[in-house]
Motif scaffolding. Sequence first.
Motif, PDB file in Angstrom:
ATOM      1  N   VAL A 191       0.888  -1.168   0.000  1.00 32.18           N
ATOM      2  CA  VAL A 191       0.000   0.000   0.000  1.00 32.18           C
ATOM      3  C   VAL A 191       0.919   1.209   0.000  1.00 32.18           C
ATOM      4  CG1 VAL A 191      -1.810   1.224   1.230  1.00 32.18           C
ATOM      5  CG2 VAL A 191      -1.709  -1.268   1.324  1.00 32.18           C
ATOM      6  N   SER A 192       0.822   2.020  -1.086  1.00 30.76           N
ATOM      7  CA  SER A 192       1.703   3.192  -1.152  1.00 30.76           C
ATOM      8  C   SER A 192       0.876   4.460  -1.307  1.00 30.76           C
ATOM      9  CB  SER A 192       2.674   3.044  -2.321  1.00 30.76           C
ATOM     10  OG  SER A 192       1.945   2.858  -3.509  1.00 30.76           O
ATOM     11  N   ARG A 193       1.492   5.533  -0.795  1.00 29.57           N
ATOM     12  CA  ARG A 193       0.826   6.819  -0.908  1.00 29.57           C
ATOM     13  C   ARG A 193       1.010   7.323  -2.333  1.00 29.57           C
ATOM     14  NH1 ARG A 193       2.361   9.316   4.261  1.00 29.57           N
ATOM     15  NH2 ARG A 193       4.281   9.905   3.189  1.00 29.57           N
ATOM     16  N   ILE A 194      -0.119   7.750  -2.917  1.00 27.31           N
ATOM     17  CA  ILE A 194      -0.037   8.167  -4.320  1.00 27.31           C
ATOM     18  C   ILE A 194       0.763   9.462  -4.439  1.00 27.31           C
ATOM     19  CG2 ILE A 194      -1.448   9.035  -6.257  1.00 27.31           C
ATOM     20  CD1 ILE A 194      -3.522   6.912  -5.392  1.00 27.31           C
ATOM     21  N   SER A 195       0.637  10.343  -3.480  1.00 31.83           N
ATOM     22  CA  SER A 195       1.298  11.645  -3.579  1.00 31.83           C
ATOM     23  C   SER A 195       2.821  11.521  -3.692  1.00 31.83           C
ATOM     24  CB  SER A 195       0.926  12.500  -2.377  1.00 31.83           C
ATOM     25  OG  SER A 195       1.297  11.821  -1.187  1.00 31.83           O
ATOM     26  N   ASP A 196       3.463  10.628  -2.879  1.00 35.19           N
ATOM     27  CA  ASP A 196       4.925  10.565  -2.924  1.00 35.19           C
ATOM     28  C   ASP A 196       5.473   9.161  -3.108  1.00 35.19           C
ATOM     29  OD1 ASP A 196       4.161   9.540  -0.573  1.00 35.19           O
ATOM     30  OD2 ASP A 196       5.272  10.966   0.692  1.00 35.19           O
ATOM     31  N   GLY A 197       4.569   8.188  -3.246  1.00 29.85           N
ATOM     32  CA  GLY A 197       5.011   6.810  -3.501  1.00 29.85           C
ATOM     33  C   GLY A 197       5.591   6.136  -2.281  1.00 29.85           C
ATOM     34  N   VAL A 198       5.437   6.730  -1.100  1.00 32.54           N
ATOM     35  CA  VAL A 198       5.979   6.101   0.110  1.00 32.54           C
ATOM     36  C   VAL A 198       5.107   4.906   0.495  1.00 32.54           C
ATOM     37  CG1 VAL A 198       6.321   6.443   2.585  1.00 32.54           C
ATOM     38  CG2 VAL A 198       7.119   8.152   0.959  1.00 32.54           C
ATOM     39  N   LEU A 199       5.789   3.815   0.843  1.00 31.84           N
ATOM     40  CA  LEU A 199       5.082   2.584   1.191  1.00 31.84           C
ATOM     41  C   LEU A 199       4.528   2.701   2.595  1.00 31.84           C
ATOM     42  CD1 LEU A 199       7.692   0.141  -0.312  1.00 31.84           C
ATOM     43  CD2 LEU A 199       5.357   0.444  -1.145  1.00 31.84           C
ATOM     44  N   ASP A 207      12.870  -7.826   6.985  1.00 30.15           N
ATOM     45  CA  ASP A 207      11.787  -7.404   7.881  1.00 30.15           C
ATOM     46  C   ASP A 207      10.968  -6.298   7.244  1.00 30.15           C
ATOM     47  OD1 ASP A 207      10.364  -7.519  10.171  1.00 30.15           O
ATOM     48  OD2 ASP A 207      11.583  -5.973  11.161  1.00 30.15           O
ATOM     49  N   LYS A 208       9.708  -6.260   7.606  1.00 27.75           N
ATOM     50  CA  LYS A 208       8.778  -5.240   7.128  1.00 27.75           C
ATOM     51  C   LYS A 208       9.298  -3.841   7.457  1.00 27.75           C
ATOM     52  CE  LYS A 208       3.911  -5.984   7.204  1.00 27.75           C
ATOM     53  NZ  LYS A 208       2.683  -6.074   8.031  1.00 27.75           N
ATOM     54  N   GLU A 209       9.921  -3.761   8.614  1.00 29.34           N
ATOM     55  CA  GLU A 209      10.364  -2.455   9.096  1.00 29.34           C
ATOM     56  C   GLU A 209      11.418  -1.825   8.172  1.00 29.34           C
ATOM     57  OE1 GLU A 209       8.728  -1.072  11.506  1.00 29.34           O
ATOM     58  OE2 GLU A 209       7.559  -2.944  11.533  1.00 29.34           O
ATOM     59  N   ASP A 210      12.167  -2.697   7.414  1.00 28.27           N
ATOM     60  CA  ASP A 210      13.168  -2.169   6.482  1.00 28.27           C
ATOM     61  C   ASP A 210      12.516  -1.473   5.305  1.00 28.27           C
ATOM     62  OD1 ASP A 210      15.000  -3.364   8.075  1.00 28.27           O
ATOM     63  OD2 ASP A 210      15.170  -5.191   6.839  1.00 28.27           O
ATOM     64  N   ILE A 211      11.234  -1.678   5.136  1.00 29.17           N
ATOM     65  CA  ILE A 211      10.570  -1.215   3.916  1.00 29.17           C
ATOM     66  C   ILE A 211       9.604  -0.079   4.199  1.00 29.17           C
ATOM     67  CG2 ILE A 211       9.108  -1.926   1.998  1.00 29.17           C
ATOM     68  CD1 ILE A 211      10.134  -4.815   2.534  1.00 29.17           C
ATOM     69  N   VAL A 212       8.727  -0.299   5.144  1.00 25.01           N
ATOM     70  CA  VAL A 212       7.646   0.667   5.389  1.00 25.01           C
ATOM     71  C   VAL A 212       8.259   2.039   5.670  1.00 25.01           C
ATOM     72  CG1 VAL A 212       5.728   1.242   6.927  1.00 25.01           C
ATOM     73  CG2 VAL A 212       6.054  -1.106   6.168  1.00 25.01           C
ATOM     74  N   GLY A 213       7.709   3.045   5.028  1.00 19.96           N
ATOM     75  CA  GLY A 213       8.180   4.410   5.222  1.00 19.96           C
ATOM     76  C   GLY A 213       9.154   4.834   4.130  1.00 19.96           C
ATOM     77  N   ARG A 214       9.612   3.884   3.313  1.00 14.38           N
ATOM     78  CA  ARG A 214      10.524   4.239   2.214  1.00 14.38           C
ATOM     79  C   ARG A 214       9.746   4.353   0.904  1.00 14.38           C
ATOM     80  NH1 ARG A 214      15.207  -0.078   2.515  1.00 14.38           N
ATOM     81  NH2 ARG A 214      15.975   1.080   0.706  1.00 14.38           N
ATOM     82  N   ALA A 215      10.322   5.110  -0.042  1.00 15.52           N
ATOM     83  CA  ALA A 215       9.653   5.250  -1.349  1.00 15.52           C
ATOM     84  C   ALA A 215       9.745   3.931  -2.123  1.00 15.52           C
ATOM     85  CB  ALA A 215      10.309   6.359  -2.150  1.00 15.52           C
ATOM     86  N   SER A 216       8.733   3.608  -2.885  1.00 10.61           N
ATOM     87  CA  SER A 216       8.700   2.355  -3.665  1.00 10.61           C
ATOM     88  C   SER A 216       9.938   2.227  -4.554  1.00 10.61           C
ATOM     89  CB  SER A 216       7.473   2.312  -4.579  1.00 10.61           C
ATOM     90  OG  SER A 216       6.330   2.556  -3.843  1.00 10.61           O
ATOM     91  N   ARG A 217      10.319   3.341  -5.212  1.00  8.68           N
ATOM     92  CA  ARG A 217      11.442   3.283  -6.184  1.00  8.68           C
ATOM     93  C   ARG A 217      12.769   2.957  -5.498  1.00  8.68           C
ATOM     94  NH1 ARG A 217      11.183   9.450  -8.127  1.00  8.68           N
ATOM     95  NH2 ARG A 217       9.043   9.011  -7.680  1.00  8.68           N
ATOM     96  N   ASP A 218      12.838   3.270  -4.140  1.00  8.56           N
ATOM     97  CA  ASP A 218      14.064   2.936  -3.413  1.00  8.56           C
ATOM     98  C   ASP A 218      14.068   1.476  -3.011  1.00  8.56           C
ATOM     99  OD1 ASP A 218      14.827   5.519  -3.704  1.00  8.56           O
ATOM    100  OD2 ASP A 218      13.959   6.159  -1.775  1.00  8.56           O
ATOM    101  N   VAL A 219      12.872   0.997  -2.726  1.00  8.77           N
ATOM    102  CA  VAL A 219      12.770  -0.395  -2.257  1.00  8.77           C
ATOM    103  C   VAL A 219      12.916  -1.358  -3.453  1.00  8.77           C
ATOM    104  CG1 VAL A 219      11.209  -2.079  -1.255  1.00  8.77           C
ATOM    105  CG2 VAL A 219      11.375   0.205  -0.270  1.00  8.77           C
TER     106      VAL A 219
END
Lengths: 133, 669
Positions: free
Chosen positions: B64-72, B87-99
């Motif tokens: 689930v990502s935010r459309i405005s900035d692509g943050v997961l 871990d989930k924690e490594d991902i959530v809060g980062r932009a999709s393109r970085d992950v």
Amino acid sequence: MNKKLKCILLIDDNPHDNFFHERAIKAYDETEIVVTKDSGAEALEYLKAKTGPHSDLIFLDINMPAMNGWEFLQQYSQLDKTVREQTIIIMLTTSANPSDIEKGQKNAFVSDYITKPLTKEKMQLIADKYFGE
Amino acid sequence: MDKKKSDELLIATRELAFQYEEKAKRAGELLIANEEFQKQGEALRKSHELFLTLFEYNHAGISVSRISDGVLLNVNDAFVRLFGFADKEDIVGRASRDVIQHLDVRQMERAFLDMKKNGPGKEFEMNVRTQGAELWVSISLMEVEIEDIPCCLSAFIDITRRKKVEDELKATNQKMLLQNEEKEKRTAERLIAIRELSFQNAEKEKRAEERIIARRELTFQNEEKEKRAAELVIANRELIFQNTEKEKRAAELIIANRELAFQNEEKEKRAAELIIANRELVFQSEEKGKRAAELIIANRELIFQNEEKEKRAAELTIANRELAFQNEDKEKRAAELIIANRELIFQNEEKEKRADELVIANRELAFQNEEKEKRAAELIIANRELAFQSEEKGKRAAELIIANRELAFQSEEKGKRANELIIANRELSYQNEEKEKRAHELIIANVELEQFAYVASHDLQEPLRTVSNYMKVFEEDYLNIFDDNARKYLKAVNESVERMSLLIKSLLDFSRLGSNKQVISVDCGHMVSNVIADLNKMIKTSGAVIEIGELPILNVYKTQIRQVFQNLITNAIKFQKEGVQPRIQILAEQADGAWKFSVSDNGIGISSDHFEKVFDIFQRLRTDRTYEGNGIGLANCKKIIQLHQGEIWIESVLGHGTTFYFTISNMTP
């Protein structure tokens, strides 16, 4: 750096011809690297090893001791496909013998047949024909 | 093997594709279900637990990502695993393109817009990178609002294996296609080779047949010769037989001659006997004559005695008359005397009778003598005849003996000649074999010679080219530091190299002149016009005037004859006096069953010493450079004319022009 051809492979047993042809290729100045091999066997080894850059163009002599141009082509056809892909082979020879010319036309790997010596002008024509924009 | 593999791969691919479709369907269903939930907020909340369960335990990676900035904002465990995180924690809060490395944001945006326009459920594929590896994923998007924030719900399914299998299949197909092309090419080459072979075989069979026919011919001739020899032997036997016959006849003739000679002798004996008998007869006749003469004398005696007696009778009568008177006794005596007279008369008559008989007998004898003489004359004639015939027979026998000798001699001669014929036949067949051998050797020698000339001139060209190449290098690199002399030398070397190259090329052409030829019907007038059109530039420069007579249509080697005309016309223009307009005349006339052509000019002419020499290869008469040439043109002309069984020659007066003559026969096409 943005030259039309990355690498040309010269296969000829005559070192004088290799010297002169390399000069002609350099004079045309659209090729980054020129590799010369003075026998078919050495050229095959070189191609198999894949140590050098991919050869866009191969100039192949016919009359060579041990393995002549036609025999080289036979061995070449057994090489890995990735080696053969995107490579133009041109026969470069003294022979204007009609039977040799005909043989060249029949060979699937041979794109063209030109008589020695290779000059800057001939290089220009080849580049325009096979490596144009 | 390849086929099997490719079949297995195909089946596996279909299987995988089916599984992924199923999975995608389920993911789609999930999304639809989700949408349903969103529409019914209340129900969503109620089913929130179920959604979370679906979200967390789904095998597809969901984010689930935010459309405005692509943050997961949230991801499920499958997503974490898929992209190689711990871990989930490594991902959530980062932009999709970085992950997600290599995430094509533009494609995502396009897909998002498409989803907004056409609704969710449309999948697309993308090549991305995880922490460790390259990955192909199938993505489907859906817009959701979570806590009033517009979000994008993305489902990622790993399709790397399917892609790999597809690629392999493609590669295999391409390889197979290439191999098929190769095989077809080779098949085509084999077909050509087979045709070539069958053509060569047919040729060989033809030649073999020709040889068989030639051999039959020879055998037939030999048989004929042997027949004639046999006939000669028979004729000899016949002659010998005739000779024997003649000898027999000659022997018979000799016997017949002996017989005749014997008969002649017999006849001569009889003739001799006849002569003796004649002599006897003559003697008898003479005797009879004598007796007749004696009888005549006796008659005369008798007549005389009668006369005497008559006288005495008369005297007696007188005496009687005297005595008449006298006695009767005397009368008695007279009567007795009468009787005696009568007796005497009778005796006389008898004597006359006998004399008559003697005359008759004499006549008879004389007749018989005549007859005998006639027969003797006839015998003499017959003897002469026989003697003549004997001589004739002797002559003929001699002639026969001579004729026999002649015949025997002729027989011997014939025998000798038959032997000579047999020897001559053997000689001929041996010569024929030799000729065949030599013809074969010549063909091989010619092929070898052409090959030699070709290889020699080819190999000569190679070092020359190296010289020429290095001369160019010299010019390019050092010309500017050379002085004028050095440049002059360089130019001289270049010119020589060029000339040498031209000579070798000419030699190569000369050696290949005979090959690749074909006889066709050619309009010579038309051909000469074409040659002149080709030489247009040269003709214009020189101002040459060319006159063409009426030229025939002939069967010739077209390319070669064209070369002859071109060489002769070029020469005629080239060897011209300075400042004189070249005038050239090309004519043809029929001569001795062939055509005689002439090419005349008004040029510099040729000395008669050189009439033959000009046709030799690489022979140039002019040492200066006024008249360029490679010295092979006329040698080529000569070779070509000889190919047409013709001759080429020159008539010229130095300084007054030259005429080249050549003859060619109409060839059999």
